[in-house]
Design a protein around this motif. Structure first.
Motif, PDB file in Angstrom:
ATOM      1  N   THR A  75       0.819  -1.219   0.000  1.00  0.00           N
ATOM      2  CA  THR A  75       0.000   0.000   0.000  1.00  0.00           C
ATOM      3  C   THR A  75       0.849   1.263   0.000  1.00  0.00           C
ATOM      4  OG1 THR A  75      -0.123   0.075   2.420  1.00  0.00           O
ATOM      5  CG2 THR A  75      -1.831  -1.177   1.270  1.00  0.00           C
ATOM      6  N   GLN A  76       2.102   1.165   0.403  1.00  0.00           N
ATOM      7  CA  GLN A  76       2.959   2.346   0.484  1.00  0.00           C
ATOM      8  C   GLN A  76       3.280   2.947  -0.882  1.00  0.00           C
ATOM      9  OE1 GLN A  76       4.113   3.808   3.746  1.00  0.00           O
ATOM     10  NE2 GLN A  76       2.182   2.683   3.811  1.00  0.00           N
ATOM     11  N   PHE A  77       3.038   2.193  -1.949  1.00  0.00           N
ATOM     12  CA  PHE A  77       3.332   2.678  -3.292  1.00  0.00           C
ATOM     13  C   PHE A  77       2.070   3.122  -4.028  1.00  0.00           C
ATOM     14  CE2 PHE A  77       6.561  -0.423  -2.063  1.00  0.00           C
ATOM     15  CZ  PHE A  77       7.687   0.371  -2.135  1.00  0.00           C
ATOM     16  N   ASN A  78       0.983   3.245  -3.290  1.00  0.00           N
ATOM     17  CA  ASN A  78      -0.282   3.702  -3.862  1.00  0.00           C
ATOM     18  C   ASN A  78      -0.328   5.228  -3.801  1.00  0.00           C
ATOM     19  OD1 ASN A  78      -3.121   4.517  -4.030  1.00  0.00           O
ATOM     20  ND2 ASN A  78      -3.581   2.331  -3.923  1.00  0.00           N
ATOM     21  N   THR A  79      -0.157   5.878  -4.944  1.00  0.00           N
ATOM     22  CA  THR A  79      -0.099   7.342  -4.970  1.00  0.00           C
ATOM     23  C   THR A  79      -1.440   7.973  -4.569  1.00  0.00           C
ATOM     24  OG1 THR A  79      -0.578   7.272  -7.355  1.00  0.00           O
ATOM     25  CG2 THR A  79       1.732   7.455  -6.692  1.00  0.00           C
ATOM     26  N   TYR A  80      -2.546   7.292  -4.881  1.00  0.00           N
ATOM     27  CA  TYR A  80      -3.861   7.818  -4.484  1.00  0.00           C
ATOM     28  C   TYR A  80      -3.961   7.886  -2.960  1.00  0.00           C
ATOM     29  CZ  TYR A  80      -8.901   8.121  -3.756  1.00  0.00           C
ATOM     30  OH  TYR A  80     -10.149   8.506  -3.343  1.00  0.00           O
ATOM     31  N   LYS A 150      14.512   9.932  -1.848  1.00  0.00           N
ATOM     32  CA  LYS A 150      15.412   8.873  -1.405  1.00  0.00           C
ATOM     33  C   LYS A 150      14.688   7.879  -0.491  1.00  0.00           C
ATOM     34  CE  LYS A 150      19.746  11.405  -1.870  1.00  0.00           C
ATOM     35  NZ  LYS A 150      20.976  11.900  -1.185  1.00  0.00           N
ATOM     36  N   HIS A 151      13.747   8.397   0.297  1.00  0.00           N
ATOM     37  CA  HIS A 151      12.922   7.521   1.138  1.00  0.00           C
ATOM     38  C   HIS A 151      12.200   6.485   0.279  1.00  0.00           C
ATOM     39  CE1 HIS A 151       9.649   6.189   3.753  1.00  0.00           C
ATOM     40  NE2 HIS A 151       8.798   6.639   2.853  1.00  0.00           N
ATOM     41  N   ARG A 152      11.636   6.930  -0.827  1.00  0.00           N
ATOM     42  CA  ARG A 152      10.921   6.013  -1.718  1.00  0.00           C
ATOM     43  C   ARG A 152      11.875   4.976  -2.318  1.00  0.00           C
ATOM     44  NH1 ARG A 152       6.039   5.862  -4.305  1.00  0.00           N
ATOM     45  NH2 ARG A 152       5.990   4.816  -6.325  1.00  0.00           N
ATOM     46  N   ASP A 153      13.089   5.410  -2.667  1.00  0.00           N
ATOM     47  CA  ASP A 153      14.067   4.471  -3.220  1.00  0.00           C
ATOM     48  C   ASP A 153      14.356   3.338  -2.235  1.00  0.00           C
ATOM     49  OD1 ASP A 153      14.200   6.047  -5.466  1.00  0.00           O
ATOM     50  OD2 ASP A 153      16.140   6.949  -4.963  1.00  0.00           O
ATOM     51  N   PHE A 154      14.551   3.703  -0.985  1.00  0.00           N
ATOM     52  CA  PHE A 154      14.872   2.669   0.013  1.00  0.00           C
ATOM     53  C   PHE A 154      13.650   1.837   0.378  1.00  0.00           C
ATOM     54  CE2 PHE A 154      18.877   4.823   0.415  1.00  0.00           C
ATOM     55  CZ  PHE A 154      19.750   3.793   0.768  1.00  0.00           C
ATOM     56  N   PHE A 204      16.755  -1.545 -10.867  1.00  0.00           N
ATOM     57  CA  PHE A 204      16.349  -1.134 -12.225  1.00  0.00           C
ATOM     58  C   PHE A 204      15.186  -0.145 -12.156  1.00  0.00           C
ATOM     59  CE2 PHE A 204      13.549  -1.793 -15.915  1.00  0.00           C
ATOM     60  CZ  PHE A 204      14.423  -1.411 -16.929  1.00  0.00           C
ATOM     61  N   ILE A 205      14.207  -0.432 -11.298  1.00  0.00           N
ATOM     62  CA  ILE A 205      13.053   0.464 -11.139  1.00  0.00           C
ATOM     63  C   ILE A 205      13.505   1.824 -10.618  1.00  0.00           C
ATOM     64  CG2 ILE A 205      10.948   0.843  -9.798  1.00  0.00           C
ATOM     65  CD1 ILE A 205      10.515  -2.219  -9.916  1.00  0.00           C
ATOM     66  N   ILE A 206      14.402   1.811  -9.635  1.00  0.00           N
ATOM     67  CA  ILE A 206      14.915   3.061  -9.073  1.00  0.00           C
ATOM     68  C   ILE A 206      15.673   3.857 -10.133  1.00  0.00           C
ATOM     69  CG2 ILE A 206      16.564   4.026  -7.412  1.00  0.00           C
ATOM     70  CD1 ILE A 206      15.797   1.606  -5.582  1.00  0.00           C
ATOM     71  N   TYR A 207      16.488   3.163 -10.899  1.00  0.00           N
ATOM     72  CA  TYR A 207      17.252   3.834 -11.966  1.00  0.00           C
ATOM     73  C   TYR A 207      16.313   4.466 -12.982  1.00  0.00           C
ATOM     74  CZ  TYR A 207      20.439   4.590 -15.867  1.00  0.00           C
ATOM     75  OH  TYR A 207      21.152   5.169 -16.890  1.00  0.00           O
TER      76      TYR A 207
END
Length: 213
Positions: A75-80, A150-154, A204-207
């Motif tokens: 759920t942490q990657f849900n932009t809505y 950077k928080h999202r990357d980690f 790869f996603i982060i890059y």
């Protein structure tokens, strides 16, 4: 419009795969509901149960807390959710990091020290546990410093290792079906395959995210 429809279909497909995988993990976890010492995986860990007084307790701590990290992390990657309900996003995030940093990762490090497959498997699971703890801790620290990119990357790295609970089992099923390897050889292989491809995909996603034109 066509590309957007394709993206939505692909997104929905992966969402269904993840939801199905979480249900399978919940079903596996449910088998341990009676805290039996010979349930499921513990049937092949009787030596550890007899020789290591702490193993049974740490194992059940790991099983009962790691299961929360999967849906909470997703759920942490849900932009809505992030934009519309930031408090809910933060509350679920607290649950995610608390479950990992206090219970799941430390208990994983302990039971990893007695992993099947000998030293090769132990090293793999210990690195997994250390990486899982570190990436999650760094994500928390960066959020507290308001360095949200950077928080999202980690968090991506942390969740990639969280998903090792799923990918390890998929690799196990695939390798057994295709090659029928020796059980100890199998553990040595999936101990690494369970998380290294996940972490490479995360990088790869982060890059891609950080190098968008």
């Amino acid at each position: 419009m066509f590309k957007k429809a394709q993206f939505s279909i692909l997104h929905g497909f992966w969402l269904l795969i993840f939801a199905y995988s979480c249900l399978l993990m919940a079903e596996i976890t449910f088998r341990y509901r009676g805290f039996s010492l010979d349930a499921n995986f513990l049937m092949i860990k009787q030596t550890e149960i007899e020789e290591l007084w702490w193993y049974r307790y740490v194992f059940y701590v790991h099983v009962c807390t790691a299961i929360f990290a999967l849906p909470a992390g997703f759920t942490q990657f849900n932009t809505y959710l992030l934009n519309k309900y930031p408090r809910v996003h933060r509350s679920i995030g607290y649950l995610y990091v608390f479950a990992i940093l206090v219970f799941a990762a430390p208990s994983g490090l302990l039971i990893g020290s007695a992993a099947n497959g000998g030293l090769t498997s132990i090293i793999a699971f210990e690195l997994l546990g250390l990486g899982w703890f570190y990436f999650t801790w760094r994500a928390v620290r960066l959020a507290s410093q308001r360095k949200f990119d950077k928080h999202r990357d980690f968090m991506i790295r942390s969740f990639a290792l969280t998903c090792s609970a799923l990918t390890l089992r998929f690799w196990k099923l695939a390798l057994v079906y295709l090659f029928q390897p020796n059980p100890m050889d199998l553990y040595q292989i999936i101990a690494w395959l369970g998380w290294i491809p996940n972490l490479l995909l995360a990088e790869f996603i982060i890059y891609q995210k950080n190098h968008k034109l």
